[in-house]
Write a protein that holds these residues in place. Structure first.
Motif, PDB file in Angstrom:
ATOM      1  N   ALA A  32       0.818  -1.206   0.000  1.00 29.70           N
ATOM      2  CA  ALA A  32       0.000   0.000   0.000  1.00 29.70           C
ATOM      3  C   ALA A  32       0.852   1.255   0.000  1.00 29.70           C
ATOM      4  CB  ALA A  32      -0.907   0.000   1.221  1.00 29.70           C
ATOM      5  N   MET A  33       2.093   1.121   0.481  1.00 30.34           N
ATOM      6  CA  MET A  33       2.959   2.288   0.582  1.00 30.34           C
ATOM      7  C   MET A  33       3.601   2.578  -0.768  1.00 30.34           C
ATOM      8  SD  MET A  33       2.784   3.314   3.715  1.00 30.34           S
ATOM      9  CE  MET A  33       4.175   4.410   3.781  1.00 30.34           C
ATOM     10  N   GLY A  34       3.372   3.769  -1.271  1.00 26.87           N
ATOM     11  CA  GLY A  34       4.004   4.183  -2.509  1.00 26.87           C
ATOM     12  C   GLY A  34       5.225   5.020  -2.222  1.00 26.87           C
ATOM     13  N   ALA A  35       5.408   6.052  -3.019  1.00 26.50           N
ATOM     14  CA  ALA A  35       6.569   6.922  -2.845  1.00 26.50           C
ATOM     15  C   ALA A  35       6.469   7.682  -1.527  1.00 26.50           C
ATOM     16  CB  ALA A  35       6.659   7.912  -4.007  1.00 26.50           C
ATOM     17  N   MET A  36       7.624   7.908  -0.928  1.00 23.62           N
ATOM     18  CA  MET A  36       7.708   8.724   0.279  1.00 23.62           C
ATOM     19  C   MET A  36       8.736   9.816   0.034  1.00 23.62           C
ATOM     20  SD  MET A  36       7.537   5.834   3.289  1.00 23.62           S
ATOM     21  CE  MET A  36       7.014   6.993   4.562  1.00 23.62           C
ATOM     22  N   GLY A  37       8.462  10.993   0.554  1.00 23.08           N
ATOM     23  CA  GLY A  37       9.377  12.097   0.289  1.00 23.08           C
ATOM     24  C   GLY A  37       9.457  13.079   1.432  1.00 23.08           C
ATOM     25  N   TRP A  38      10.454  13.910   1.334  1.00 18.79           N
ATOM     26  CA  TRP A  38      10.670  14.986   2.301  1.00 18.79           C
ATOM     27  C   TRP A  38      10.639  16.327   1.583  1.00 18.79           C
ATOM     28  CZ3 TRP A  38      10.806  14.139   7.462  1.00 18.79           C
ATOM     29  CH2 TRP A  38      11.029  12.823   7.888  1.00 18.79           C
ATOM     30  N   TYR A  39       9.895  17.244   2.119  1.00 11.72           N
ATOM     31  CA  TYR A  39       9.830  18.607   1.626  1.00 11.72           C
ATOM     32  C   TYR A  39      10.258  19.530   2.763  1.00 11.72           C
ATOM     33  CZ  TYR A  39       7.027  16.935  -2.321  1.00 11.72           C
ATOM     34  OH  TYR A  39       6.594  16.285  -3.441  1.00 11.72           O
ATOM     35  N   ARG A  40      10.577  20.758   2.395  1.00  9.81           N
ATOM     36  CA  ARG A  40      10.879  21.740   3.424  1.00  9.81           C
ATOM     37  C   ARG A  40      10.341  23.099   3.020  1.00  9.81           C
ATOM     38  NH1 ARG A  40      17.506  22.062   2.760  1.00  9.81           N
ATOM     39  NH2 ARG A  40      17.538  23.205   0.772  1.00  9.81           N
ATOM     40  N   GLN A  41      10.067  23.898   4.043  1.00  8.93           N
ATOM     41  CA  GLN A  41       9.580  25.248   3.808  1.00  8.93           C
ATOM     42  C   GLN A  41      10.280  26.191   4.767  1.00  8.93           C
ATOM     43  OE1 GLN A  41       5.307  25.697   3.981  1.00  8.93           O
ATOM     44  NE2 GLN A  41       5.398  27.566   2.762  1.00  8.93           N
ATOM     45  N   ALA A  42      11.095  27.053   4.208  1.00 10.23           N
ATOM     46  CA  ALA A  42      11.771  28.077   5.001  1.00 10.23           C
ATOM     47  C   ALA A  42      10.853  29.281   5.138  1.00 10.23           C
ATOM     48  CB  ALA A  42      13.084  28.464   4.338  1.00 10.23           C
ATOM     49  N   ALA A  43      11.115  30.093   6.133  1.00 12.54           N
ATOM     50  CA  ALA A  43      10.277  31.267   6.389  1.00 12.54           C
ATOM     51  C   ALA A  43      10.229  32.159   5.153  1.00 12.54           C
ATOM     52  CB  ALA A  43      10.817  32.040   7.579  1.00 12.54           C
ATOM     53  N   GLY A  44       9.028  32.482   4.727  1.00 15.00           N
ATOM     54  CA  GLY A  44       8.848  33.373   3.596  1.00 15.00           C
ATOM     55  C   GLY A  44       9.072  32.747   2.232  1.00 15.00           C
ATOM     56  N   LYS A  45       9.263  31.429   2.199  1.00 11.96           N
ATOM     57  CA  LYS A  45       9.528  30.750   0.932  1.00 11.96           C
ATOM     58  C   LYS A  45       8.489  29.659   0.686  1.00 11.96           C
ATOM     59  CE  LYS A  45      14.491  31.596   0.784  1.00 11.96           C
ATOM     60  NZ  LYS A  45      15.838  30.988   0.562  1.00 11.96           N
ATOM     61  N   VAL A  53      11.875   8.862  -2.285  1.00  8.68           N
ATOM     62  CA  VAL A  53      12.244   7.482  -2.599  1.00  8.68           C
ATOM     63  C   VAL A  53      10.975   6.746  -3.014  1.00  8.68           C
ATOM     64  CG1 VAL A  53      12.091   6.882  -0.130  1.00  8.68           C
ATOM     65  CG2 VAL A  53      13.299   5.360  -1.713  1.00  8.68           C
ATOM     66  N   THR A  54      11.072   6.029  -4.141  1.00  8.70           N
ATOM     67  CA  THR A  54       9.917   5.291  -4.635  1.00  8.70           C
ATOM     68  C   THR A  54       9.769   3.970  -3.888  1.00  8.70           C
ATOM     69  OG1 THR A  54      11.157   4.080  -6.313  1.00  8.70           O
ATOM     70  CG2 THR A  54      10.328   6.279  -6.917  1.00  8.70           C
ATOM     71  N   ARG A  55       8.676   3.281  -4.181  1.00  9.32           N
ATOM     72  CA  ARG A  55       8.457   1.969  -3.582  1.00  9.32           C
ATOM     73  C   ARG A  55       9.605   1.023  -3.935  1.00  9.32           C
ATOM     74  NH1 ARG A  55       3.133  -0.812  -5.522  1.00  9.32           N
ATOM     75  NH2 ARG A  55       2.251   0.969  -4.414  1.00  9.32           N
ATOM     76  N   ASN A  60      15.571  10.481  -5.585  1.00 10.97           N
ATOM     77  CA  ASN A  60      15.924  11.717  -6.270  1.00 10.97           C
ATOM     78  C   ASN A  60      16.063  12.822  -5.225  1.00 10.97           C
ATOM     79  OD1 ASN A  60      12.837  11.636  -6.359  1.00 10.97           O
ATOM     80  ND2 ASN A  60      13.259  13.764  -6.873  1.00 10.97           N
ATOM     81  N   TYR A  61      16.918  13.787  -5.551  1.00  9.94           N
ATOM     82  CA  TYR A  61      17.279  14.834  -4.612  1.00  9.94           C
ATOM     83  C   TYR A  61      17.235  16.209  -5.266  1.00  9.94           C
ATOM     84  CZ  TYR A  61      19.198  10.975  -1.882  1.00  9.94           C
ATOM     85  OH  TYR A  61      19.366   9.809  -1.168  1.00  9.94           O
ATOM     86  N   ALA A  62      16.960  17.207  -4.461  1.00  6.65           N
ATOM     87  CA  ALA A  62      17.150  18.578  -4.911  1.00  6.65           C
ATOM     88  C   ALA A  62      18.647  18.812  -5.096  1.00  6.65           C
ATOM     89  CB  ALA A  62      16.596  19.550  -3.878  1.00  6.65           C
ATOM     90  N   ASP A  63      18.985  19.621  -6.077  1.00  9.86           N
ATOM     91  CA  ASP A  63      20.410  19.884  -6.339  1.00  9.86           C
ATOM     92  C   ASP A  63      21.119  20.426  -5.099  1.00  9.86           C
ATOM     93  OD1 ASP A  63      19.955  21.011  -9.788  1.00  9.86           O
ATOM     94  OD2 ASP A  63      20.181  19.001  -8.931  1.00  9.86           O
ATOM     95  N   SER A  64      20.398  21.199  -4.304  1.00  8.68           N
ATOM     96  CA  SER A  64      21.022  21.858  -3.164  1.00  8.68           C
ATOM     97  C   SER A  64      21.440  20.896  -2.049  1.00  8.68           C
ATOM     98  CB  SER A  64      20.071  22.914  -2.585  1.00  8.68           C
ATOM     99  OG  SER A  64      18.854  22.303  -2.168  1.00  8.68           O
ATOM    100  N   VAL A  65      20.919  19.663  -2.080  1.00  9.46           N
ATOM    101  CA  VAL A  65      21.248  18.724  -1.007  1.00  9.46           C
ATOM    102  C   VAL A  65      22.001  17.492  -1.506  1.00  9.46           C
ATOM    103  CG1 VAL A  65      19.202  19.481   0.250  1.00  9.46           C
ATOM    104  CG2 VAL A  65      19.104  17.368  -1.088  1.00  9.46           C
ATOM    105  N   LYS A  66      22.206  17.387  -2.798  1.00 11.89           N
ATOM    106  CA  LYS A  66      22.904  16.221  -3.344  1.00 11.89           C
ATOM    107  C   LYS A  66      24.296  16.095  -2.732  1.00 11.89           C
ATOM    108  CE  LYS A  66      20.606  15.808  -7.835  1.00 11.89           C
ATOM    109  NZ  LYS A  66      20.720  15.998  -9.310  1.00 11.89           N
TER     110      LYS A  66
END
Length: 117
Positions: A32-45, A53-55, A60-66
């Protein structure tokens, strides 16, 4: 179904943190579990994707954290992780877990990560 994040906090620049996201509730099948991911939100952004990560385990990564962040999952525990190394002040944000579960999409409540320079 709920996503519960943990592991945020205050860390000095160059340090590390590990975030966890555990899915709980009426999850009847390991498939039942599909893709799981992490997002972030900085103040004012806007909220942005950090890593996912897929099942099947494709990541895949944002360029800023690779090269600094690693996303992983434990299917048996319905849990995703985000290992964050070499943290920078610009990584400061509220981090949210996101998951596809049985054709629905869920968000966690968010966990604050603050990196002091």
């Amino acid at each position: 179904v709920q996503l519960v994040e943990s592991g945020g906090g205050l860390v000095q620049a160059g340090g590390s943190l590990r975030l966890s996201c555990a899915a709980s509730g009426s999850i009847f099948s390991i498939n039942a579990m599909g893709a799981m991911g992490w997002y972030r939100q900085a103040a004012g952004k806007q909220r942005e994707l950090v890593a996912a990560v897929t099942r099947g385990g494709t990541t895949n990564y944002a360029d800023s954290v690779k090269g600094r962040f690693t996303v992983s999952r434990d299917k048996a525990k319905n849990t995703a992780y985000l290992q964050m190394n070499s943290l920078k002040a610009e990584d400061t944000a509220v981090y949210y877990c996101n998951a596809d579960i049985e054709s629905n999409n869920y968000w966690g409540q968010g966990t604050q990560v603050t990196v002091s320079s």
